[in-house]
Design a protein around this motif. Structure first.
Motif, PDB file in Angstrom:
ATOM      1  N   SER A  34     -31.384 -67.419 -53.155  1.00 23.42           N
ATOM      2  CA  SER A  34     -32.265 -68.519 -53.851  1.00 23.42           C
ATOM      3  C   SER A  34     -33.435 -68.795 -53.008  1.00 23.42           C
ATOM      4  N   THR A  36     -36.855 -72.027 -53.149  1.00 26.30           N
ATOM      5  CA  THR A  36     -37.525 -72.965 -54.027  1.00 26.30           C
ATOM      6  C   THR A  36     -38.972 -72.760 -53.496  1.00 26.30           C
ATOM      7  N   TRP A  65     -35.017 -67.583 -62.981  1.00 24.34           N
ATOM      8  CA  TRP A  65     -36.016 -68.544 -62.445  1.00 24.34           C
ATOM      9  C   TRP A  65     -36.231 -69.655 -63.254  1.00 24.34           C
ATOM     10  N   THR A  71     -43.493 -76.378 -58.847  1.00 14.79           N
ATOM     11  CA  THR A  71     -42.234 -75.988 -58.404  1.00 14.79           C
ATOM     12  C   THR A  71     -41.679 -74.871 -59.029  1.00 14.79           C
ATOM     13  N   GLU A  73     -38.326 -72.144 -59.015  1.00 12.10           N
ATOM     14  CA  GLU A  73     -36.846 -72.244 -58.342  1.00 12.10           C
ATOM     15  C   GLU A  73     -36.504 -70.671 -58.770  1.00 12.10           C
ATOM     16  N   THR A  75     -33.774 -67.249 -58.379  1.00 11.51           N
ATOM     17  CA  THR A  75     -32.585 -66.893 -57.885  1.00 11.51           C
ATOM     18  C   THR A  75     -32.727 -65.368 -58.063  1.00 11.51           C
TER      19      THR A  75
END
Ligand SMILES: C[C@H](O)[C@H](O)[C@H]1CNC2=NC(N)=NC(=O)C2=N1
Length: 99
Positions: A34, A36, A65, A71, A73, A75
């Motif tokens: 993961s 960010t 995601w 932002t 994030e 994975t």
């Protein structure tokens, strides 16, 4: 595309070292990585997602995601094998190259 096999041994160790240095974290329980990403604004974040999405389609390998404003994030894991494969490394490298 041939079904990728789970990363093992030295290849796996080297990949995780490089990924960790690049800001990815490894969830050993799930065998997923993961990261960010924080951008200047929403347009930059969405531009990144657009470029990453095109690569995901090319690789036939798709991120988990989410996006909130600037932002994103992400994975990555290969669902077919319940763990990390070459495809996760490729997509991670592409994503990092887009930032
Ligand atoms: C049929 C298709 O190739 C598969 O479902 C692909 C699509 N994208 C995928 N993405 C990810 N992250 N893992 C997979 O196992 C996967 N499988």
């Amino acid at each position: 595309m041939a079904r990728p096999s789970k990363l093992e041994g030295a290849e796996r160790a080297a990949a995780l070292t490089a990924l960790t240095a690049a800001g990815w974290t490894h969830d050993a329980k799930r065998d997923a990585i993961s990261k960010t990403y924080t951008f200047k604004n929403f347009v930059e974040a969405f531009g990144f997602m657009t470029k990453a999405a095109i690569w995901a389609e090319k690789l036939d390998h798709h991120p988990e995601w989410s996006n909130v404003y600037k932002t994103v994030e992400v994975t990555l894991s290969t669902h077919d094998v319940d763990g990390l494969t070459e495809l996760d490394l490729k997509l991670a490298q592409k994503m990092d190259a887009f930032t």
